[in-house]
Design a protein around this motif. Sequence first.
Motif, PDB file in Angstrom:
ATOM      1  N   SER A  38      -1.954   0.213  -2.345  1.00  5.44           N
ATOM      2  CA  SER A  38      -3.279  -0.049  -2.901  1.00  5.44           C
ATOM      3  C   SER A  38      -4.380   0.671  -2.141  1.00  5.44           C
ATOM      4  O   SER A  38      -5.551   0.331  -2.261  1.00  5.44           O
ATOM      5  CB  SER A  38      -3.559  -1.560  -2.904  1.00  5.44           C
ATOM      6  OG  SER A  38      -3.497  -2.071  -1.581  1.00  5.44           O
ATOM      7  N   ASP A  39      -4.016   1.679  -1.364  1.00  4.99           N
ATOM      8  CA  ASP A  39      -5.003   2.386  -0.528  1.00  4.99           C
ATOM      9  C   ASP A  39      -5.090   3.864  -0.916  1.00  4.99           C
ATOM     10  O   ASP A  39      -5.240   4.737  -0.065  1.00  4.99           O
ATOM     11  CB  ASP A  39      -4.646   2.254   0.949  1.00  4.99           C
ATOM     12  CG  ASP A  39      -3.228   2.732   1.233  1.00  4.99           C
ATOM     13  OD1 ASP A  39      -2.498   3.049   0.263  1.00  4.99           O
ATOM     14  OD2 ASP A  39      -2.851   2.809   2.422  1.00  4.99           O
ATOM     15  N   VAL A  79     -10.197   2.060  -3.568  1.00  4.58           N
ATOM     16  CA  VAL A  79      -9.606   1.838  -2.248  1.00  4.58           C
ATOM     17  C   VAL A  79      -9.656   0.353  -1.940  1.00  4.58           C
ATOM     18  O   VAL A  79     -10.637  -0.162  -1.400  1.00  4.58           O
ATOM     19  CB  VAL A  79     -10.355   2.632  -1.162  1.00  4.58           C
ATOM     20  CG1 VAL A  79      -9.636   2.485   0.180  1.00  4.58           C
ATOM     21  CG2 VAL A  79     -10.486   4.088  -1.559  1.00  4.58           C
ATOM     22  N   GLY A  80      -8.627  -0.363  -2.316  1.00  2.55           N
ATOM     23  CA  GLY A  80      -8.571  -1.789  -2.023  1.00  2.55           C
ATOM     24  C   GLY A  80      -9.208  -2.653  -3.109  1.00  2.55           C
ATOM     25  O   GLY A  80      -9.957  -2.186  -3.970  1.00  2.55           O
ATOM     26  N   ALA A  93      -0.548  -1.029  -6.813  1.00  2.00           N
ATOM     27  CA  ALA A  93      -0.391  -2.191  -5.931  1.00  2.00           C
ATOM     28  C   ALA A  93       1.004  -2.803  -6.064  1.00  2.00           C
ATOM     29  O   ALA A  93       1.571  -3.305  -5.077  1.00  2.00           O
ATOM     30  CB  ALA A  93      -1.461  -3.229  -6.251  1.00  2.00           C
ATOM     31  N   HIS A 145     -13.249  -2.960  -3.114  1.00  2.00           N
ATOM     32  CA  HIS A 145     -13.873  -1.786  -3.722  1.00  2.00           C
ATOM     33  C   HIS A 145     -13.794  -1.869  -5.247  1.00  2.00           C
ATOM     34  O   HIS A 145     -14.782  -1.603  -5.963  1.00  2.00           O
ATOM     35  CB  HIS A 145     -13.166  -0.527  -3.214  1.00  2.00           C
ATOM     36  CG  HIS A 145     -13.812   0.748  -3.652  1.00  2.00           C
ATOM     37  ND1 HIS A 145     -13.096   1.906  -3.879  1.00  2.00           N
ATOM     38  CD2 HIS A 145     -15.097   1.066  -3.921  1.00  2.00           C
ATOM     39  CE1 HIS A 145     -13.917   2.871  -4.253  1.00  2.00           C
ATOM     40  NE2 HIS A 145     -15.144   2.383  -4.286  1.00  2.00           N
TER      41      HIS A 145
END
Length: 367
Positions: free
Chosen positions: A166-167, A197-198, A161, A201
Amino acid sequence: MPSGQRETTVSVPLTPTRSDLYWRRIFNKYDKDNDGKISYVELKEIIESREYDHDLPDNVVDKIMGLADRDNSGYLDFREFVEMMQNPDLKAVFGHFVARYVHSIIPHRGPVDTTGRWPGFQTVSTSDGDGTYEEEYSCWPPAVCMILISLLEIVLFCYDAALGKSDTTGPMAQLFIYNPNKRYEAWRFLTYMLVHVGVVHLLVNLLVQLFLGVPLEMVHKWWRVTLVYLAGVVAGSLATSLTDPRVYLAGASGGVYALIAAHIATIVMNWAEMEFAIIQLLVFLLLAAVDIGTAIYYRYYKHMTQNIGYVAHFAGAVAGLLVGIGVLRNLEKRKWEKRLWWAAVVLYFALMLAGVLANIFWTSHFL
């Protein structure tokens, strides 16, 4: 009642109470010479029994005897013995280990007859609401395994991040994610649990694995819970690679569902020792069914694209149930539970062996 003995303040019931029979069974067990008294030597044997967790030095035994032997006779009669076990002053000497020891050998549930024997070796509980299982919660050794895994997941996520990725496009995510095109990098079948994923999550998995994993560690210790968790992670990736060979995997959901199923396993194996077992079982079953059912509904009936690996969830739950039965503590083993243990162990290794061999040799499936 024999001549010369009478109770002035306590009414004696016509038949023994459940509590009387409860303590009498323990008292008789350590009254080796059957003289109706617990001697210093017999008291020391109680404390240093194999069933007890920690030996205590002689001066502590002296202190216990001094507090419990009210008439200074050098022996404990039955009433003094019961008062000793219930004396709040002695809790500072014994700590929580006395409660653990007592509840490990006393009866739990079942019918009691007036002779003090438990038909079919069934047992009763005299606790004030908590079951024997609940008495096993302990903060030592500290339950830190799930916390450390969670911290590692947070650190890797924050690293990516910080790079604005961040994906799952960051360097850590790309290294650890399960990528079906890089199946030969075997570590990915395990390390995908570290990738999320994020933020949502990540937070959801952290909350669930901490709230479910830490209580399990407090009863079953870190290494058992770690085995269950990792078994769910690996089972999730193996099953997904076979059923959805082109799906990427990220997140700790396989391990999380293994923890959910492990709670179900420990409820089943410790049914008689657990308070409100049926309610706890229904809660965990409902949680798992709703989540998996929702994922299947949106994917196959609403035809919505969902980034939810429901196969990993299901496989993780199966692994958690089987491994949980195999490695988690069973406070009181029964014959049917031993057979269930063997069935779970054999089935788990059979499924895992089949999954590994299929992933290695079924090459046409992944073209």
